[in-house]
Enzyme design. Structure first.
Site, PDB file in Angstrom:
ATOM      1  N   ARG A   1      -9.221   1.946   9.608  1.00 36.49           N
ATOM      2  CA  ARG A   1      -8.648   0.275   9.990  1.00 36.49           C
ATOM      3  C   ARG A   1      -9.725  -0.165  10.748  1.00 36.49           C
ATOM      4  NH1 ARG A   1      -3.198   1.431   9.974  1.00 36.49           N
ATOM      5  NH2 ARG A   1      -1.505  -0.898   9.227  1.00 36.49           N
TER       6      ARG A   1
ATOM      7  N   ARG B   1      11.062  -5.914   3.804  1.00 32.70           N
ATOM      8  CA  ARG B   1      11.078  -4.763   2.900  1.00 32.70           C
ATOM      9  C   ARG B   1      12.040  -3.733   4.150  1.00 32.70           C
ATOM     10  NH1 ARG B   1       5.154  -2.183   4.585  1.00 32.70           N
ATOM     11  NH2 ARG B   1       5.341  -3.495   6.197  1.00 32.70           N
TER      12      ARG B   1
ATOM     13  N   ARG C   1      11.827  -1.901   9.975  1.00 32.17           N
ATOM     14  CA  ARG C   1      10.491  -0.898  10.766  1.00 32.17           C
ATOM     15  C   ARG C   1      10.659  -2.132  12.279  1.00 32.17           C
ATOM     16  NH1 ARG C   1       5.215   0.141   7.249  1.00 32.17           N
ATOM     17  NH2 ARG C   1       4.273  -1.353   9.094  1.00 32.17           N
TER      18      ARG C   1
ATOM     19  N   ARG D   1       0.220  -8.350  13.325  1.00 31.45           N
ATOM     20  CA  ARG D   1      -0.487  -7.480  12.266  1.00 31.45           C
ATOM     21  C   ARG D   1      -1.078  -8.088  11.687  1.00 31.45           C
ATOM     22  NH1 ARG D   1       4.480  -5.005   9.950  1.00 31.45           N
ATOM     23  NH2 ARG D   1       3.206  -3.386   8.877  1.00 31.45           N
TER      24      ARG D   1
ATOM     25  N   LYS E   1       0.495  -1.083  -0.173  1.00 29.47           N
ATOM     26  CA  LYS E   1       0.139   0.165   0.555  1.00 29.47           C
ATOM     27  C   LYS E   1       0.672   1.292   0.161  1.00 29.47           C
ATOM     28  CE  LYS E   1      -2.310  -0.830   4.237  1.00 29.47           C
ATOM     29  NZ  LYS E   1      -2.098  -2.135   4.337  1.00 29.47           N
TER      30      LYS E   1
HETATM   31  P1  AMP Z   1       1.296   0.847   9.109  1.00 22.14           P
HETATM   32  O1  AMP Z   1       2.201   1.661   8.577  1.00 22.14           O
HETATM   33  O2  AMP Z   1      -0.158   2.018   8.676  1.00 22.14           O
HETATM   34  O3  AMP Z   1       1.424  -0.289   8.982  1.00 22.14           O
HETATM   35  O4  AMP Z   1       1.273   1.564  10.545  1.00 22.14           O
HETATM   36  C1  AMP Z   1       1.786   1.312  11.513  1.00 22.14           C
HETATM   37  C2  AMP Z   1       0.773   0.807  12.968  1.00 22.14           C
HETATM   38  O5  AMP Z   1       0.671   1.647  13.023  1.00 22.14           O
HETATM   39  C3  AMP Z   1       0.116  -0.093  13.292  1.00 22.14           C
HETATM   40  O6  AMP Z   1       1.163  -1.547  12.653  1.00 22.14           O
HETATM   41  C4  AMP Z   1      -0.646  -0.383  14.056  1.00 22.14           C
HETATM   42  O7  AMP Z   1       0.212  -0.206  15.307  1.00 22.14           O
HETATM   43  C5  AMP Z   1      -0.363   1.979  13.547  1.00 22.14           C
HETATM   44  N1  AMP Z   1      -1.515   2.204  13.275  1.00 22.14           N
HETATM   45  C6  AMP Z   1      -1.837   3.248  11.802  1.00 22.14           C
HETATM   46  N2  AMP Z   1      -2.331   3.735  11.223  1.00 22.14           N
HETATM   47  C7  AMP Z   1      -4.018   2.998  12.706  1.00 22.14           C
HETATM   48  C8  AMP Z   1      -5.207   3.126  13.006  1.00 22.14           C
HETATM   49  N3  AMP Z   1      -5.435   3.800  11.871  1.00 22.14           N
HETATM   50  N4  AMP Z   1      -5.082   2.437  13.883  1.00 22.14           N
HETATM   51  C9  AMP Z   1      -4.852   1.639  15.017  1.00 22.14           C
HETATM   52  N5  AMP Z   1      -3.464   1.795  14.797  1.00 22.14           N
HETATM   53  C10 AMP Z   1      -3.230   2.049  13.538  1.00 22.14           C
END
Ligand code: AMP
Length: 252
Positions: free
Chosen positions: A121, A160, A193, A204, A41
């Site tokens: 989410r 990644r 990360r 996740r 994404k």
């Molecule tokens: P991402 O970069 O979108 O994969 O987000 C990394 C982490 O940030 C996720 O695994 C969650 O712990 C947190 N996170 C990001 N966006 C959200 C969201 N909309 N709701 C809840 N947790 C979030």
């Protein structure tokens, strides 16, 4: 990644404004990207933003920005707790996320348009987004759901690497940087990360199935969903996305 603005308003929130306003495209695109962790994404968001002149709005980037100490202020208790959730691969509680997005609502009416990546989410977040869009008098053009075989996701996540500075995303095999471990764009050392490590990435993937996958039905019922099979190179997936968008929405 080629963000159209410095995204200061999104990354820092509050009264902060972006230093560079995006040019106004003929037809700003306002999209949500859905898909499991590792589906690509973030890469698609960067390509789509460069193509449409939109701003990439990733909630994960808000947390990573705070983690890197870029917010310039000590973390609040809510942010400390959010970062703990993130390290474990769990979702940050809706209340915290909605507070952060709510105070950045202005970014939703940005004249360049936006690509939301990682928000919403949960169904509660999607409902809150509907309300925010209504308040800011904008509508979503589409919700793009990237889909792939679940078996391929763990491999994609494990390989990644990201640039902590310009946020460019690489993959050790599928998209290696020109020089191992170094960002092609800004020369910063690439990192993995913490939530891409195996313990957190398994959490996740489960969390996605339980909390985020139901959004596919939510947006399908609203007639906003476009499903795209995320196989092939990032450029091929991007090409497919642009073609479908053009067919559905007309030229950008
Ligand atoms: P991402 O970069 O979108 O994969 O987000 C990394 C982490 O940030 C996720 O695994 C969650 O712990 C947190 N996170 C990001 N966006 C959200 C969201 N909309 N709701 C809840 N947790 C979030």
């Amino acid at each position: 990644m080629n963000p159209q603005t410095d995204r200061a308003a999104w990354l820092l929130g509050g009264d902060v404004r972006c230093n560079t306003e995006p040019a106004k495209p003929v037809r700003p695109r306002r999209l949500v990207l859905l898909g499991p962790p590792g589906v690509g994404k973030g890469t698609q968001a960067a390509l789509l933003c460069a193509a449409y002149g939109a701003c990439p709005l990733s909630t994960g980037d808000i947390f990573r920005h705070a983690l890197a100490g870029c917010a310039g202020e000590p973390h609040t208790k809510a942010m400390e707790s959010a970062l703990d959730h993130m390290h474990r691969g769990e979702l940050v509680p809706d209340r915290t996320v909605l507070e952060l997005v709510g105070e950045r609502g202005r970014c939703l009416s940005c004249r360049g348009g936006f690509i939301l990546d990682g928000f919403p989410r949960t169904v509660a977040q999607a409902e809150a987004l509907d309300h925010l869009l209504y308040v800011h008098k904008v509508t979503l053009d589409a919700v793009i759901s990237y889909e792939t075989r679940p078996e391929s996701l763990a491999i994609r996540i494990a390989g990644r690497r990201t640039c902590p500075s310009c946020k460019a995303v690489y993959h050790l095999e599928a998209k290696p940087p020109r020089q191992a471990g170094v960002c092609d764009h800004c020369g910063t050392a690439l990192v993995q990360r913490t939530d891409d490590r195996p313990e957190a990435s398994m959490v996740r993937l489960k969390v996605y199935e339980k909390s985020t996958a139901p959004l596919i039905a939510y947006y399908r019922e609203k007639g906003q969903l476009i499903s795209i099979t995320a196989t092939g190179t990032p450029e091929e997936i991007f090409g497919k996305t642009v073609a479908i968008m053009k067919k559905k929405l007309g030229p950008a």
